[in-house]
Each structure stands twice: as C-alpha cells, then as structure tokens.
Design an enzyme around this catalytic site. Structure first.
Site, mmCIF file in Angstrom:
data_model
loop_
_atom_site.group_PDB
_atom_site.id
_atom_site.type_symbol
_atom_site.label_atom_id
_atom_site.label_comp_id
_atom_site.label_asym_id
_atom_site.label_seq_id
_atom_site.Cartn_x
_atom_site.Cartn_y
_atom_site.Cartn_z
ATOM 1 N N ARG A 119 55.772 29.594 60.169
ATOM 2 C CA ARG A 119 54.582 30.287 60.698
ATOM 3 C C ARG A 119 54.543 31.769 60.342
ATOM 4 O O ARG A 119 53.843 32.548 60.978
ATOM 5 C CB ARG A 119 54.471 30.104 62.224
ATOM 6 C CG ARG A 119 54.222 28.661 62.645
ATOM 7 C CD ARG A 119 53.800 28.574 64.089
ATOM 8 N NE ARG A 119 53.421 27.218 64.435
ATOM 9 C CZ ARG A 119 54.228 26.337 65.007
ATOM 10 N NH1 ARG A 119 55.487 26.686 65.294
ATOM 11 N NH2 ARG A 119 53.808 25.125 65.302
ATOM 12 N N LYS A 141 46.063 39.473 50.334
ATOM 13 C CA LYS A 141 45.465 38.177 50.013
ATOM 14 C C LYS A 141 46.522 37.295 49.347
ATOM 15 O O LYS A 141 47.097 37.667 48.334
ATOM 16 C CB LYS A 141 44.275 38.338 49.064
ATOM 17 C CG LYS A 141 42.968 38.712 49.735
ATOM 18 C CD LYS A 141 41.849 38.638 48.717
ATOM 19 C CE LYS A 141 40.505 38.933 49.339
ATOM 20 N NZ LYS A 141 39.412 38.813 48.344
ATOM 21 N N GLU A 183 40.798 44.644 35.720
ATOM 22 C CA GLU A 183 40.825 45.082 37.110
ATOM 23 C C GLU A 183 40.818 46.608 37.202
ATOM 24 O O GLU A 183 40.216 47.186 38.108
ATOM 25 C CB GLU A 183 42.053 44.520 37.826
ATOM 26 C CG GLU A 183 42.103 43.000 37.914
ATOM 27 C CD GLU A 183 41.146 42.415 38.940
ATOM 28 O OE1 GLU A 183 40.408 43.177 39.593
ATOM 29 O OE2 GLU A 183 41.137 41.173 39.090
ATOM 30 N N LYS A 225 42.106 50.813 46.179
ATOM 31 C CA LYS A 225 42.234 49.545 46.892
ATOM 32 C C LYS A 225 42.723 49.760 48.318
ATOM 33 O O LYS A 225 42.254 49.102 49.249
ATOM 34 C CB LYS A 225 43.163 48.577 46.159
ATOM 35 C CG LYS A 225 43.215 47.224 46.854
ATOM 36 C CD LYS A 225 43.491 46.069 45.954
ATOM 37 C CE LYS A 225 43.246 44.742 46.668
ATOM 38 N NZ LYS A 225 43.619 43.580 45.842
ATOM 39 N N GLU A 235 37.858 41.267 54.544
ATOM 40 C CA GLU A 235 36.685 41.043 53.711
ATOM 41 C C GLU A 235 35.446 40.655 54.519
ATOM 42 O O GLU A 235 34.701 39.749 54.175
ATOM 43 C CB GLU A 235 36.980 39.981 52.645
ATOM 44 C CG GLU A 235 36.090 40.109 51.413
ATOM 45 C CD GLU A 235 36.511 39.174 50.297
ATOM 46 O OE1 GLU A 235 35.808 38.202 50.033
ATOM 47 O OE2 GLU A 235 37.552 39.447 49.683
ATOM 48 N N ARG A 239 35.010 45.299 51.658
ATOM 49 C CA ARG A 239 36.054 44.786 50.754
ATOM 50 C C ARG A 239 35.482 43.834 49.709
ATOM 51 O O ARG A 239 36.087 43.633 48.648
ATOM 52 C CB ARG A 239 37.163 44.090 51.556
ATOM 53 C CG ARG A 239 38.317 43.631 50.671
ATOM 54 C CD ARG A 239 39.555 43.234 51.446
ATOM 55 N NE ARG A 239 40.594 42.755 50.536
ATOM 56 C CZ ARG A 239 41.850 42.513 50.873
ATOM 57 N NH1 ARG A 239 42.230 42.688 52.125
ATOM 58 N NH2 ARG A 239 42.731 42.090 49.984
ATOM 59 N N ASN A 243 35.346 42.211 44.572
ATOM 60 C CA ASN A 243 35.085 40.965 43.856
ATOM 61 C C ASN A 243 34.129 41.158 42.682
ATOM 62 O O ASN A 243 33.648 40.170 42.111
ATOM 63 C CB ASN A 243 34.513 39.913 44.815
ATOM 64 C CG ASN A 243 35.525 39.493 45.858
ATOM 65 O OD1 ASN A 243 36.680 39.227 45.545
ATOM 66 N ND2 ASN A 243 35.100 39.458 47.111
ATOM 67 N N HIS A 246 34.198 38.817 39.757
ATOM 68 C CA HIS A 246 35.007 37.665 40.129
ATOM 69 C C HIS A 246 34.185 36.413 40.441
ATOM 70 O O HIS A 246 34.713 35.305 40.352
ATOM 71 C CB HIS A 246 35.886 38.007 41.329
ATOM 72 C CG HIS A 246 37.021 38.932 40.999
ATOM 73 N ND1 HIS A 246 36.806 40.200 40.499
ATOM 74 C CD2 HIS A 246 38.360 38.767 41.085
ATOM 75 C CE1 HIS A 246 37.984 40.782 40.316
ATOM 76 N NE2 HIS A 246 38.933 39.936 40.653
ATOM 77 N N HIS A 250 35.812 33.619 38.525
ATOM 78 C CA HIS A 250 36.531 32.518 39.160
ATOM 79 C C HIS A 250 35.956 31.168 38.740
ATOM 80 O O HIS A 250 36.706 30.197 38.532
ATOM 81 C CB HIS A 250 36.470 32.656 40.678
ATOM 82 C CG HIS A 250 37.428 33.657 41.227
ATOM 83 N ND1 HIS A 250 37.428 34.051 42.544
ATOM 84 C CD2 HIS A 250 38.438 34.353 40.639
ATOM 85 C CE1 HIS A 250 38.387 34.937 42.747
ATOM 86 N NE2 HIS A 250 39.004 35.140 41.607
ATOM 87 N N HIS A 263 43.154 35.554 33.959
ATOM 88 C CA HIS A 263 42.274 35.966 35.055
ATOM 89 C C HIS A 263 41.455 37.194 34.676
ATOM 90 O O HIS A 263 40.239 37.237 34.876
ATOM 91 C CB HIS A 263 43.110 36.253 36.308
ATOM 92 C CG HIS A 263 42.315 36.824 37.443
ATOM 93 N ND1 HIS A 263 41.322 36.125 38.103
ATOM 94 C CD2 HIS A 263 42.346 38.062 38.023
ATOM 95 C CE1 HIS A 263 40.795 36.880 39.043
ATOM 96 N NE2 HIS A 263 41.392 38.062 39.021
#
Length: 354
Positions: A119, A141, A183, A225, A235, A239, A243, A246, A250, A263
């Site tokens: 956990r 993330k 990026e 960032k 997000e 935030r 993206n 992206h 993606h 990527h």
C-alpha cells in the site's frame, strides 16, 4: 549543486542537479531497512553496479537490483508482476526504499510499484535520460500502459527526492537525446518565451551537451514543472498544460504498439499538430507554428505523423484519461510561452491533419 524544491506540504522534496551525483547521492538518501534498485536492460549495464557500490558505502543500504526489459512496450502489468515478485524475494517491507534508475519507463513503473507495494513505500528518482531529467522524474505521476491507452493505470505517488546527474546524458544515443528535447521545448511553449529563445540561440551547445547549457536547461525545466505541480498536484486544473502535445502523442504511441515512436517523438508530432489546429482556429499566427516546427526539427525531431487509421485514432483520443464527458481536451498555444485548454477541437479537425 543546484537545487529545486517541490513544495507539497508533508510530501515536499528536493530535486538536486550536479555532474557526478550518481557517485554521491547515496549519502543524501533517507534511512531505510532495505533498498532495491529498479533499472532496465539498457541502463543497468551502464550504471547499476556503480550505484550499488555507492549505496553499499552507506551502512544501512544493502541494495538488490531488479532489471526489467527496456522499452515502452514493456511498461505493462506483466513486467509489474515480475517487479513485485522480486520485491518479495528481496524481503522489502514498509520501511524499504525503491531507487528508480533509468529513463521515463523505469521511473513510471518503479514509482507505481512503490506506490502499490504494501500500500505504498518510499522511492527516489535517479533519472538517466533527458526526458526523465526534465519531465517524468518530477511530479509523482506513476503508472503502466494498457492496450487501450498510455498510462491508463497508475497513481500519484511523489518521490522522496530526485537526483539528476547531467553527465549520464553522455551515454545516450542521439535519438534518445532528441526525444527528450521535445519535453524541453514544450516548457518554453507553455510557460517561458525567454527559455524558448534560449533554446533557439544555444541549439548547438545543447546538441553538443555543453555542461553549462545542459545544466541550465535541466534546472529551468525542473523549476517550471515544480511550479506547476505545486499549484496543481493532481491535475485538476493548471497542471493539464503539461500535456501539450501529449493528447495526439499518446494516441500515436498506442496505435503503433508503443514500439514505433519514442515518447518524445510522438509528443513532438503532437505539438506541431496542436499548433496547426490552433492556427486554423485563428488563435495563433502561422509564423508561430513554423517557429516551433523549426526548433523541433533543429533537434532532429519529427513533426509529421506516419499514416494511421484515422477512426481508431479518434477512438483513442476519446478514450484518453484527460477527456471529460466524451469531449477531448487539447492544450493549444496562443503564443510562445502561453497556452489554453480547449474542448472545441473536433474529430474532423484532427483527421484533416492526418
């Protein structure tokens, strides 16, 4: 050593940037019962023993090494299961520490393993690629891919620290270095026009990995960032600007099985297409589109996609985790240094670009 602090209350941490840090960071680690280095088959042969040696000099760390296959196509539930198996074999417990040593794939899956093992246990990021240095190692993330989409399974789990050694970039293939620059350029477009100009003016220094230019680049990206993550950790608002590029990127990665594009390459194409959409919507001038495309190409990045199934692409866009009530959310530029979030981009607009 340069330091950037991510202010998140009790989850705050420091990003440290210094050449040679791979040999020194062990002395800055939190106390732990045991430690496990998670790396991949590309990075492990280069750095795992070096990092393990540095850790063994700190009495309370006797690390095990978990090596996974390299590549985004291995960032999945099968690989995650093998990581859990090794964590149990090594006897990790709730006071143990995971060290994510590698690029974005390693950081994402190692972070998710740490977030979910017993956990949640602590982990630190030790990125070795430019993309991971400036983006994926910061912000908490974590996750894995699924055939239905990239990073669709994951958790927000902040690292205890981030240690960046710019000298590790000397081992990067040119294609991987270029992928990371997508990026980097993204940060200039979304938040800092002066930084974008810096990249234009110092492209040769950056490509040549000139130390001062690279350290300045990494620190500035981390500052941007950190500011965004501090304002919106999960997000819910601002935030989402991270993206940029992206949404389409993606989808391109997913539709090509996570093995055709790096990527950053997919993000670069997504940035160019997002700018072209913004231009068609009257939000920016064509010169801004061309200026961004020139800088992307300056660093060897693609700006146009290979042919794909347009209907499947549209379906992937609507399945994106950032979509709301079936509406796809795009980050669109309104100037160098400024973007907005729009839900007005239609499937037809996107398909026309392909």
């Amino acid at each position: 050593m340069k330091e950037v602090r991510v202010e998140l209350g009790e989850r705050s941490y420091i990003i440290r940037v210094q050449p040679g840090l791979l040999d020194k960071f062990a002395f800055l680690l939190p106390k732990a019962s045991k430690a496990a280095i998670i790396t991949d088959s590309n990075v492990g042969p280069l750095f795992a023993e070096r990092v393990k040696y540095a850790l063994t000099k700190v009495e309370h760390h006797q690390p095990g090494v978990i090596t996974i296959p390299a590549g985004d196509d291995h960032k999945n539930s099968e690989t995650l299961a093998t990581i859990y198996d090794r964590m149990f074999e090594l006897g990790l417990d709730r006071s143990s520490l995971v060290i994510a040593l590698g690029g974005g794939v390693v950081g994402d899956i190692a972070g998710y393993a740490a977030a979910t093992f017993m956990r949640g246990i602590r982990y630190v990021q030790v990125p070795t690629t430019l993309l991971a240095d400036v983006d994926s190692s910061v912000g908490g993330k974590t996750g894995i891919n699924h055939p239905c989409g990239k990073n669709m399974i994951g958790a927000f789990h902040q690292p205890s620290a981030v240690f960046i050694d710019p000298a590790a970039l000397q081992t990067l293939p040119k294609r991987e270095l270029a992928a990371g620059m997508a990026e980097v350029i993204k940060y200039g477009v979304i938040r800092d026009a002066e930084f974008f100009q810096f990249l234009e003016d110092h492209a040769a220094d950056v490509r040549g990995l000139q130390p001062d230019a690279i350290q300045q680049l990494i620190v500035r990206c981390c500052e941007i960032k950190a500011d965004v993550v501090t304002a919106d950790e999960r997000e819910g608002g601002v935030r989402a600007i991270l993206n940029y590029g992206h949404t389409i990127g993606h989808a391109l990665e997913a539709i090509t099985g996570y093995s055709f594009y790096r990527h950053g390459e997919a993000v670069a194409i997504g940035m160019n297409l997002a700018a072209r959409i913004a231009c068609r919507m009257g939000m920016i001038a064509e010169e801004m589109v061309n200026r961004q495309a020139r800088l992307l190409r300056e660093f060897g990045l693609p700006t146009e996609p290979e042919p794909v199934d347009k209907d499947r692409l549209a379906a992937l866009l609507h399945g994106d985790k950032k979509a709301r009530a079936g509406r796809v959310r795009f980050v669109l530029p309104v100037d160098i240094g400024s973007v907005v979030i729009s839900e007005d981009v239609t499937d037809e607009m996107v398909k026309e670009l392909f």
